[in-house]
Write a protein that holds these residues in place. Sequence first.
Motif, mmCIF file in Angstrom:
data_model
loop_
_atom_site.group_PDB
_atom_site.id
_atom_site.type_symbol
_atom_site.label_atom_id
_atom_site.label_comp_id
_atom_site.label_asym_id
_atom_site.label_seq_id
_atom_site.Cartn_x
_atom_site.Cartn_y
_atom_site.Cartn_z
ATOM 1 N N LYS A 1 65.094 -52.341 38.590
ATOM 2 C CA LYS A 1 65.211 -51.002 39.157
ATOM 3 C C LYS A 1 64.725 -49.956 38.167
ATOM 4 N N ASN A 2 64.130 -48.913 38.720
ATOM 5 C CA ASN A 2 63.808 -47.735 37.925
ATOM 6 C C ASN A 2 65.023 -46.818 37.861
ATOM 7 N N ALA A 3 65.124 -46.067 36.804
ATOM 8 C CA ALA A 3 66.117 -45.006 36.686
ATOM 9 C C ALA A 3 65.484 -43.896 35.874
ATOM 10 N N SER A 4 66.000 -42.692 36.028
ATOM 11 C CA SER A 4 65.413 -41.577 35.286
ATOM 12 C C SER A 4 66.497 -40.603 34.867
ATOM 13 N N CYS A 5 66.215 -39.899 33.789
ATOM 14 C CA CYS A 5 67.104 -38.831 33.334
ATOM 15 C C CYS A 5 66.527 -37.517 33.831
ATOM 16 N N GLU A 6 67.296 -36.810 34.631
ATOM 17 C CA GLU A 6 66.826 -35.593 35.295
ATOM 18 C C GLU A 6 66.452 -34.518 34.278
ATOM 19 N N PHE A 7 65.393 -33.758 34.613
ATOM 20 C CA PHE A 7 64.910 -32.675 33.746
ATOM 21 C C PHE A 7 64.611 -31.460 34.614
ATOM 22 N N ASP A 8 65.149 -30.301 34.204
ATOM 23 C CA ASP A 8 64.919 -29.059 34.930
ATOM 24 C C ASP A 8 63.701 -28.370 34.344
ATOM 25 N N VAL A 9 62.610 -28.412 35.097
ATOM 26 C CA VAL A 9 61.351 -27.846 34.613
ATOM 27 C C VAL A 9 61.447 -26.325 34.480
ATOM 28 N N GLU A 10 62.222 -25.690 35.359
ATOM 29 C CA GLU A 10 62.334 -24.232 35.333
ATOM 30 C C GLU A 10 62.945 -23.744 34.016
ATOM 31 N N SER A 11 64.029 -24.406 33.603
ATOM 32 C CA SER A 11 64.696 -23.981 32.371
ATOM 33 C C SER A 11 64.215 -24.751 31.148
ATOM 34 N N LEU A 12 63.357 -25.760 31.376
ATOM 35 C CA LEU A 12 62.844 -26.624 30.301
ATOM 36 C C LEU A 12 64.006 -27.300 29.538
ATOM 37 N N LYS A 13 65.044 -27.647 30.290
ATOM 38 C CA LYS A 13 66.193 -28.308 29.678
ATOM 39 C C LYS A 13 66.574 -29.542 30.481
ATOM 40 N N PRO A 14 67.001 -30.599 29.780
ATOM 41 C CA PRO A 14 67.472 -31.788 30.502
ATOM 42 C C PRO A 14 68.865 -31.541 31.080
ATOM 43 N N THR A 15 69.173 -32.190 32.213
ATOM 44 C CA THR A 15 70.525 -32.094 32.790
ATOM 45 C C THR A 15 71.387 -33.278 32.356
ATOM 46 N N TYR A 16 70.761 -34.299 31.768
ATOM 47 C CA TYR A 16 71.440 -35.504 31.279
ATOM 48 C C TYR A 16 72.033 -36.348 32.408
ATOM 49 N N LYS A 17 71.642 -36.077 33.657
ATOM 50 C CA LYS A 17 72.119 -36.890 34.771
ATOM 51 C C LYS A 17 71.225 -38.111 34.934
ATOM 52 N N LEU A 18 71.844 -39.269 35.133
ATOM 53 C CA LEU A 18 71.083 -40.500 35.324
ATOM 54 C C LEU A 18 70.924 -40.748 36.813
ATOM 55 N N LEU A 19 69.680 -40.938 37.251
ATOM 56 C CA LEU A 19 69.379 -41.164 38.658
ATOM 57 C C LEU A 19 68.810 -42.562 38.816
ATOM 58 N N ILE A 20 69.582 -43.477 39.383
ATOM 59 C CA ILE A 20 69.143 -44.868 39.547
ATOM 60 C C ILE A 20 68.374 -44.997 40.842
ATOM 61 N N GLY A 21 67.219 -45.701 40.754
ATOM 62 C CA GLY A 21 66.373 -45.929 41.921
ATOM 63 C C GLY A 21 65.166 -45.027 41.961
ATOM 64 N N ILE A 22 65.120 -44.033 41.079
ATOM 65 C CA ILE A 22 64.012 -43.078 41.071
ATOM 66 C C ILE A 22 63.369 -43.073 39.693
ATOM 67 N N PRO A 23 62.089 -43.400 39.582
ATOM 68 C CA PRO A 23 61.430 -43.331 38.271
ATOM 69 C C PRO A 23 61.235 -41.889 37.849
ATOM 70 N N GLY A 24 61.266 -41.654 36.545
ATOM 71 C CA GLY A 24 61.116 -40.299 36.028
ATOM 72 C C GLY A 24 59.671 -39.842 36.066
ATOM 73 N N LYS A 25 59.530 -38.587 36.414
ATOM 74 C CA LYS A 25 58.168 -38.009 36.434
ATOM 75 C C LYS A 25 57.838 -37.482 35.049
ATOM 76 N N SER A 26 56.587 -37.660 34.641
ATOM 77 C CA SER A 26 56.165 -37.190 33.311
ATOM 78 C C SER A 26 56.246 -35.697 33.230
ATOM 79 N N ASN A 27 56.430 -34.844 33.473
ATOM 80 C CA ASN A 27 56.550 -33.395 33.441
ATOM 81 C C ASN A 27 55.741 -32.739 32.329
ATOM 82 N N ALA A 28 54.811 -33.497 31.727
ATOM 83 C CA ALA A 28 54.074 -32.954 30.583
ATOM 84 C C ALA A 28 53.257 -31.724 30.985
ATOM 85 N N PHE A 29 52.539 -31.804 32.130
ATOM 86 C CA PHE A 29 51.708 -30.679 32.571
ATOM 87 C C PHE A 29 52.566 -29.470 32.934
#
Length: 797
Positions: free
Chosen positions: A462-490
């Motif tokens: 399974k994929n899991a990801s750590c949520e990231f708020d692009v608007e505030s440029l801060k991580p929320t530290y929430k773990l989301l199982i089943g959803i791969p994390g998006k690169s948010n680099a751009f």
Amino acid sequence: MNAKALHVLEYDKIIEKLADHATSEPGRKLCKELVPSSDINEIRNNQKKTSDAIARIFKKGSTSFGDNRNFEGTLKALKIGSALEPVSLLRIAAFLDNVNRVKTYGRPTRDDEAGDSLTESFELLEPLTFVSAEIRRCIVSEDEISSDASPALKHIRRGIMLTNDRIHEQLGRMLNGSMRTYLQDAVVTMRDGRYCIPVKAEYKSQINGIVHDQSSSGSTLFIEPAAVVELNNKLREMGLQESAEIEKILLELSLKVAEHIDSIKYNADIMTDLDFIFAKASYALEINGMTPVFNDQHVFDIKKGRHPLIAKDKVVPIDVYAGRDFDMLIITGPNTGGKTVTLKTVGLLTLMGQAGLAIPAGDKSELSVFNEVFADIGDEQSIEQSLSTFSSHMTNTVSILEKADENSLCLFDELGAGTDPTEGAALAISILNDLHSRRIRTLATTHYSELKVYALNTPGIKNASCEFDVESLKPTYKLLIGIPGKSNAFAISSKLGLPDRIIEAAKEQISTEDKRFEDLLADLEKSRKIIENERLEISEYKKEVEQLKSQLEEKTEKLDSRKDDIIREANEEARAILQEAKDLADETIRTFRKAGPNASIQDLERARTNVGQKISDKNKAISKKAEKTKETHPILKESQLKLGESVKIVSMGLKGTISSKPDKDGNLYVQCGIMRTKANIRDLVLIKDDDAKTAMKKFYGRTSGSSKMDLSRAASIRTEINLIGKNSDDAIAALDKYLDDAYMSHLNNVRVVHGKGSGILRQAVHNYLKGIPYVKSFKLGEFGEGDAGVTIVTFIK
């Protein structure tokens, strides 16, 4: 468990904190030696003991094992018949007294109280009170033996006292007699254990006696007069007798203690074990820990798990699970987003659980037993990793692959990082594929998109990801199982001000498949957030519906009850009216019969007028009663109402106290006994406080003239309630029931533990206490009582 994993996962720091909660040195030593077990029965047994100790602390408070020591050297001396020093004997007495206190603490409060896993340990303690009492009788302190220790010692000390008195009497006459002019000072001094007087050197020949010392200047000689030489000799002799008698007493005491060497050693072992168990319980309360459910199926389901070494106000709970539908979790997300913390949390909570410790997680959290936990987690998280770092991580990985089996838990942080991305991703996929084929439970973090695709396309991963708020440029530290994390680099680069032309040029470097994959992830993330927001809204709606349903049921129940009362009163009143009409008719008939056939028109008219008058009087009474029921009471103003003010709800006939301010519509809450009723200001009248208190006392069945009390409730009620960890509503509900039980059990005062924190819970408790009529006063705890984290509540007697 391998030492490297214990260190990397910071298990040693947990052990240090655990040792701080032990109250004896042997207990601390046992805490420091604690290692995780791989025997599920042993783990469950240890967890049960920890859980039972927590329950005992909640019920009775904590206890101390501080007088427990390492008595190994002392017991060896007793075995060979040596006499112990007073300090050693006093330590044994203190230990036995401590054993007695702990045994008393462990006794059930009621005869029908069921035992737990610790009951046997408490019952096996043997206080040997007669031994400690004998030691206390004979030894006053480390430097003093009691004169009552033996008749001989008492006799010797009496002789010493009398001899001392005679010596002082003799020397006193010399100091105050003709020799006064020969003396440097009119004092008695001791030299070499003998009483002397200070004589001026030039008058040495005037004093008959023995010179024992002289001053540094030589002007003063310390002479023992001949008149007291014999008495000093006698005093020295009795001093030797006293020492011999004390040695004899200490030997006899030591021999008595030696008769119970096995019991003392057994007591020490049990006390050490109990100290160790209660240290685990105390630490569990500090981290708000719970007892996890264990299985041997390599399935774990941690709910709202928190890393115990992160501050409570900063840690974000996570839900993480594996082992049922999948055995491997690939976690992706930005740096500092919580990926490493997630790995450490899973690994550390697993180790803590297998060591018999409670874990900081939600109820019904589940852990599995692993023979080994392997972790390759580096502290450095720089993108520019050197080859030496890659080599170090790869060395660890090789070691893990050699030793791990299906009974192992493997944790990899940034697997394959530190080298060429293409080669690193290929290596990572190959390593994970090998672990997956061997059914080894694995959690790995990565930045590689190839691993996201690998997890999507491979069953059991399974994929899991750590949520990231692009608007505030801060991580929320929430773990989301089943959803791969998006690169948010751009997106992050754009937010930080990187020109759009550069970002667009960078996007052109990405293949079409990668673009589609990133767009898919973006759509998934957007859909997830929408669903999550809708779920939260639905949850709030459900709470509101439940609250409205509860209020409606309560109002319906009151209306039904009131309706039954009205119908019953109406039936009784109708029955009375019918009976009165029947009585009137009977009386009229009797009057007409009495008048007879010869009655005059005047007599009949008089009888008719009498009947009419009675009917008229009845109508007037009913009319007055109707008018009385329509009387209205004066409408109160908001300024007249204060929290805790005694009022009556007119429509319900209930008395209570105001527990909230009116809203814009005039609605407020009134505390009527254990019920908190919503009412309108127009439906209230003020009543005397004494009347309210009388009503409350009658409601609770506690009056000043009664000596009865609920014994079954009083036997089980605690003098303290712990509200830490509850929200305000749940805390007030629990406090409401507890205060009622405590008041009905005739407790004079209780402790409410709400913690310090931000003060929100404490303020809610204080606001609530202001509206309780049977609460006489409340105050914050003093130093030693819990300070601002505790409120002491005193009830009205």
